[in-house]
Design a protein around this motif. Sequence first.
Motif, PDB file in Angstrom:
ATOM      1  N   TYR A   1       0.821  -1.204   0.000  1.00  0.00           N
ATOM      2  CA  TYR A   1       0.000   0.000   0.000  1.00  0.00           C
ATOM      3  C   TYR A   1       0.862   1.264   0.000  1.00  0.00           C
ATOM      4  CZ  TYR A   1      -4.503  -2.305   0.508  1.00  0.00           C
ATOM      5  OH  TYR A   1      -5.641  -3.042   0.276  1.00  0.00           O
ATOM      6  N   THR A   2       2.038   1.189   0.619  1.00  0.00           N
ATOM      7  CA  THR A   2       2.950   2.333   0.589  1.00  0.00           C
ATOM      8  C   THR A   2       3.388   2.627  -0.841  1.00  0.00           C
ATOM      9  OG1 THR A   2       3.758   1.836   2.822  1.00  0.00           O
ATOM     10  CG2 THR A   2       5.142   3.240   1.433  1.00  0.00           C
ATOM     11  N   ILE A   3       3.771   1.571  -1.577  1.00  0.00           N
ATOM     12  CA  ILE A   3       4.167   1.747  -2.982  1.00  0.00           C
ATOM     13  C   ILE A   3       2.999   2.279  -3.800  1.00  0.00           C
ATOM     14  CG2 ILE A   3       4.840   0.491  -5.072  1.00  0.00           C
ATOM     15  CD1 ILE A   3       6.490  -1.365  -3.243  1.00  0.00           C
ATOM     16  N   PHE A   4       1.820   1.711  -3.586  1.00  0.00           N
ATOM     17  CA  PHE A   4       0.632   2.142  -4.313  1.00  0.00           C
ATOM     18  C   PHE A   4       0.324   3.608  -4.011  1.00  0.00           C
ATOM     19  CE2 PHE A   4      -4.046   2.481  -4.683  1.00  0.00           C
ATOM     20  CZ  PHE A   4      -4.203   2.080  -6.006  1.00  0.00           C
ATOM     21  N   TYR A   5       0.470   3.998  -2.746  1.00  0.00           N
ATOM     22  CA  TYR A   5       0.183   5.374  -2.336  1.00  0.00           C
ATOM     23  C   TYR A   5       1.157   6.350  -2.984  1.00  0.00           C
ATOM     24  CZ  TYR A   5      -1.557   9.024   0.806  1.00  0.00           C
ATOM     25  OH  TYR A   5      -2.136  10.161   1.311  1.00  0.00           O
ATOM     26  N   MET A   6       2.380   5.881  -3.231  1.00  0.00           N
ATOM     27  CA  MET A   6       3.345   6.712  -3.941  1.00  0.00           C
ATOM     28  C   MET A   6       2.883   6.945  -5.374  1.00  0.00           C
ATOM     29  SD  MET A   6       5.584   7.547  -1.742  1.00  0.00           S
ATOM     30  CE  MET A   6       6.992   8.152  -2.655  1.00  0.00           C
ATOM     31  N   GLY A   7       2.270   5.937  -5.986  1.00  0.00           N
ATOM     32  CA  GLY A   7       1.703   6.128  -7.319  1.00  0.00           C
ATOM     33  C   GLY A   7       0.596   7.163  -7.318  1.00  0.00           C
ATOM     34  N   VAL A   8      -0.235   7.136  -6.266  1.00  0.00           N
ATOM     35  CA  VAL A   8      -1.300   8.123  -6.116  1.00  0.00           C
ATOM     36  C   VAL A   8      -0.715   9.535  -6.087  1.00  0.00           C
ATOM     37  CG1 VAL A   8      -3.059   9.017  -4.534  1.00  0.00           C
ATOM     38  CG2 VAL A   8      -2.881   6.552  -4.947  1.00  0.00           C
ATOM     39  N   ASN A   9       0.321   9.718  -5.258  1.00  0.00           N
ATOM     40  CA  ASN A   9       0.907  11.052  -5.112  1.00  0.00           C
ATOM     41  C   ASN A   9       1.692  11.481  -6.342  1.00  0.00           C
ATOM     42  OD1 ASN A   9       0.467  12.207  -2.252  1.00  0.00           O
ATOM     43  ND2 ASN A   9       0.901  10.051  -1.888  1.00  0.00           N
ATOM     44  N   ALA A  10       2.345  10.515  -6.997  1.00  0.00           N
ATOM     45  CA  ALA A  10       3.063  10.851  -8.232  1.00  0.00           C
ATOM     46  C   ALA A  10       2.085  11.329  -9.302  1.00  0.00           C
ATOM     47  CB  ALA A  10       3.849   9.638  -8.732  1.00  0.00           C
ATOM     48  N   GLY A  11       0.955  10.631  -9.437  1.00  0.00           N
ATOM     49  CA  GLY A  11      -0.037  11.046 -10.408  1.00  0.00           C
ATOM     50  C   GLY A  11      -0.614  12.409 -10.091  1.00  0.00           C
ATOM     51  N   ALA A  12      -0.952  12.646  -8.816  1.00  0.00           N
ATOM     52  CA  ALA A  12      -1.484  13.950  -8.411  1.00  0.00           C
ATOM     53  C   ALA A  12      -0.470  15.053  -8.687  1.00  0.00           C
ATOM     54  CB  ALA A  12      -1.855  13.915  -6.930  1.00  0.00           C
ATOM     55  N   PHE A  13       0.789  14.787  -8.369  1.00  0.00           N
ATOM     56  CA  PHE A  13       1.853  15.774  -8.554  1.00  0.00           C
ATOM     57  C   PHE A  13       1.983  16.180 -10.026  1.00  0.00           C
ATOM     58  CE2 PHE A  13       6.297  16.522  -9.743  1.00  0.00           C
ATOM     59  CZ  PHE A  13       6.576  17.645  -8.985  1.00  0.00           C
ATOM     60  N   PHE A  14       2.148  15.207 -10.912  1.00  0.00           N
ATOM     61  CA  PHE A  14       2.353  15.529 -12.321  1.00  0.00           C
ATOM     62  C   PHE A  14       1.077  16.044 -12.986  1.00  0.00           C
ATOM     63  CE2 PHE A  14       6.027  12.664 -11.716  1.00  0.00           C
ATOM     64  CZ  PHE A  14       7.017  13.539 -12.151  1.00  0.00           C
ATOM     65  N   GLY A  15      -0.083  15.578 -12.527  1.00  0.00           N
ATOM     66  CA  GLY A  15      -1.336  16.088 -13.075  1.00  0.00           C
ATOM     67  C   GLY A  15      -1.505  17.565 -12.794  1.00  0.00           C
ATOM     68  N   ILE A  16      -1.275  17.961 -11.542  1.00  0.00           N
ATOM     69  CA  ILE A  16      -1.401  19.368 -11.173  1.00  0.00           C
ATOM     70  C   ILE A  16      -0.330  20.197 -11.870  1.00  0.00           C
ATOM     71  CG2 ILE A  16      -1.245  21.000  -9.253  1.00  0.00           C
ATOM     72  CD1 ILE A  16      -2.322  18.686  -7.459  1.00  0.00           C
ATOM     73  N   LEU A  17       0.902  19.677 -11.882  1.00  0.00           N
ATOM     74  CA  LEU A  17       2.027  20.425 -12.456  1.00  0.00           C
ATOM     75  C   LEU A  17       1.822  20.680 -13.949  1.00  0.00           C
ATOM     76  CD1 LEU A  17       4.932  21.529 -11.812  1.00  0.00           C
ATOM     77  CD2 LEU A  17       5.783  19.346 -12.680  1.00  0.00           C
ATOM     78  N   LEU A  18       1.482  19.643 -14.715  1.00  0.00           N
ATOM     79  CA  LEU A  18       1.441  19.757 -16.167  1.00  0.00           C
ATOM     80  C   LEU A  18       0.070  20.206 -16.693  1.00  0.00           C
ATOM     81  CD1 LEU A  18       3.596  16.660 -17.157  1.00  0.00           C
ATOM     82  CD2 LEU A  18       4.309  19.028 -16.813  1.00  0.00           C
ATOM     83  N   CYS A  19      -1.012  19.584 -16.208  1.00  0.00           N
ATOM     84  CA  CYS A  19      -2.344  20.028 -16.646  1.00  0.00           C
ATOM     85  C   CYS A  19      -2.588  21.465 -16.187  1.00  0.00           C
ATOM     86  CB  CYS A  19      -3.427  19.114 -16.100  1.00  0.00           C
ATOM     87  SG  CYS A  19      -3.415  17.447 -16.792  1.00  0.00           S
ATOM     88  N   GLY A  20      -2.166  21.766 -14.954  1.00  0.00           N
ATOM     89  CA  GLY A  20      -2.325  23.130 -14.449  1.00  0.00           C
ATOM     90  C   GLY A  20      -1.554  24.136 -15.284  1.00  0.00           C
ATOM     91  N   TYR A  21      -0.318  23.783 -15.636  1.00  0.00           N
ATOM     92  CA  TYR A  21       0.521  24.682 -16.429  1.00  0.00           C
ATOM     93  C   TYR A  21      -0.087  24.919 -17.804  1.00  0.00           C
ATOM     94  CZ  TYR A  21       4.753  26.569 -18.627  1.00  0.00           C
ATOM     95  OH  TYR A  21       5.663  27.370 -19.286  1.00  0.00           O
ATOM     96  N   LEU A  22      -0.439  23.838 -18.497  1.00  0.00           N
ATOM     97  CA  LEU A  22      -0.989  23.973 -19.838  1.00  0.00           C
ATOM     98  C   LEU A  22      -2.346  24.679 -19.818  1.00  0.00           C
ATOM     99  CD1 LEU A  22      -0.070  20.475 -21.316  1.00  0.00           C
ATOM    100  CD2 LEU A  22       0.940  22.682 -21.923  1.00  0.00           C
ATOM    101  N   GLY A  23      -3.160  24.362 -18.812  1.00  0.00           N
ATOM    102  CA  GLY A  23      -4.473  24.991 -18.729  1.00  0.00           C
ATOM    103  C   GLY A  23      -4.380  26.489 -18.523  1.00  0.00           C
ATOM    104  N   GLU A  24      -3.505  26.915 -17.604  1.00  0.00           N
ATOM    105  CA  GLU A  24      -3.396  28.331 -17.286  1.00  0.00           C
ATOM    106  C   GLU A  24      -2.624  29.124 -18.340  1.00  0.00           C
ATOM    107  OE1 GLU A  24      -2.997  29.887 -13.199  1.00  0.00           O
ATOM    108  OE2 GLU A  24      -2.453  27.830 -12.673  1.00  0.00           O
TER     109      GLU A  24
END
Length: 622
Positions: A156-179
Amino acid sequence: MAVQNENSDFFKSNVLGHPAGLFVLFFTEMWERFSYYGMRALLVLFLTASLTGEKAGWGWPREHAMALFGSYTALVYLSTMLGGYFADKLIGYRWAVIVGAFLMTLGHASMAIETPFFIYLGLTLLVFGTGFFKPNMTSIISEMYKDTPEKKDGAYTIFYMGVNAGAFFGILLCGYLGEKVGWSIGFGLAGIFMLFGLLQFYFSQNIFGNIGLKPKMADDVALANSDATEINTNIMAESEVNKKNDDKRVPFTGWQLGIIAICSILGLVWVINDPVSKISGGKVNFFHIAGFDFSNIAIIVALLLFFFLLGYRLTQYSEVTRQKLTAVTFFAVFIFTFFVVFEQAPGSLTIFARDYTDRILTGSASLTFLIVNTLIAVVPLAIITWVLYLLFKKTFEKYALANIFLSVSFVIIWGITIWMLMKDFYSAGYLNLSDSTLEMLRIDKVTKKLTEINATWFNVLNSLFIIALAPLFSKWWESKYNPSANVKFGIGLILLGLGMGFLALGGMDIEPGAKTASVSMFWLVFVYLFHTMGELCISPVGLSYVSKLVPGRMIAFMFGVWYLAIAIGNKVAGIIGENSSAIAKEKGIGMFFLAIMVVSIIMGLIAMSTSKFISKLMHGIR
């Protein structure tokens, strides 16, 4: 068991000491969180952006945007109960994940069109898609590790890292391109990577053997591969467990099911009606009858009926079970408060970043940020790419197509990341590019000699702080100083309140009614730091105690109570966000965050002060 033997190839194919299938789930969840958090970071900004200008939005007032956002997030959590039911009874975990991912892909694609019909259609598809997807990914992990529980925490720790990695890159890249490029590009990118997650999972699903099959199919396989002795042994073991359980079964009667139906219908209609009635200016209101608005009465009746049913059912169990369920109910109240405060991030906090924060950097400050931003983008991406390479080596021979789709997704993500960093360094005047290169990369030939941090960027701090601080908190929980559940909730809520205190302090000099200001961005950095520490105190605790305190046959109902608390918390967070404009206009935006701080700290103190009382109700469960 025979089923486990049939999955032996899956369990022998290890990556970093865990089954390769765990990392299939890791990357599928990563892209799903990428899409969810990427869209989530943009939605309120898009709805409240001016109708005119280079990146025009819908020009909504904050009240309307937060009403819609609050209902959307509430429905996302409520839909998990529907998705879990379909998976358990009809289609199995695997097909639930596939259906959910497909619906979310269509949802993000719809939102990229930006018309009202397609935005609302997209949000609807995302609600149902998340409901099918979210609860069943963790169910597959639970099945994978049912015979190796000692490795489940690491999984679950490894899986949770996937959750945070996805959230991190989603906000970083989708947010950047959107704005900075266009809203439809940000929404569309979320859909593209959700599609990659779907394809990767679909073409590698056989790696899970019999795990997550349609319920009937799974039963048939188990029976076909189990001998009579094993079946008899299992039946005898279950019989002994049932004998030790002194609680009688309390099935739902007709009148109780009727109350649940009434509560569900009233609650769902109210959650949908709230933004619809506000956005339409009262022209559409499902509770407007005979000249009166019954919406508030309807939701109060629904809540009172639900609490009556919950209280009544608690009286039907033995004293020990009743007390344990009462403890879970207390925890649900605390988790409700947590989400009310924590879910200000994509709404009130992001608007504060856009309208009231100085996000312009020049000189050495600009260069420092660009270097730090490069490191926080490239280093995690390089680590995850290395994990991809390890999975590729183990699974390419059998699951080549899935690996190809996954590899293509990483080529694209690397390309977007490098393009983003080059654009920022060029715009700040630290990188020289030829005209042909600028044209090829579609970068404007304008050097601003400064760096403007986009408002959504601050949301990535939550994922960064989780990755940095999670090991420290884990050590704390494993030490002799590990606090009780109530104290953890209390500490978490107080930390959330202190986080809001930074914005209260930073916003005190903003005049009431001010539309813009230039508050230091460090106030927001501290907010996300303290909110992340609060999350680490609360988030891992809640569901763990539900599973420990609730008897197996009642866990579905109590999980329903738990997710209902989270859904209501998300909706109330939106309602509070709606009032931010009125409070800011009358008393100043600092007072808005001060009020939230006070409520959060008071609830934290209540949680800590009731620690001994609730510990008695838990009967030794820690």
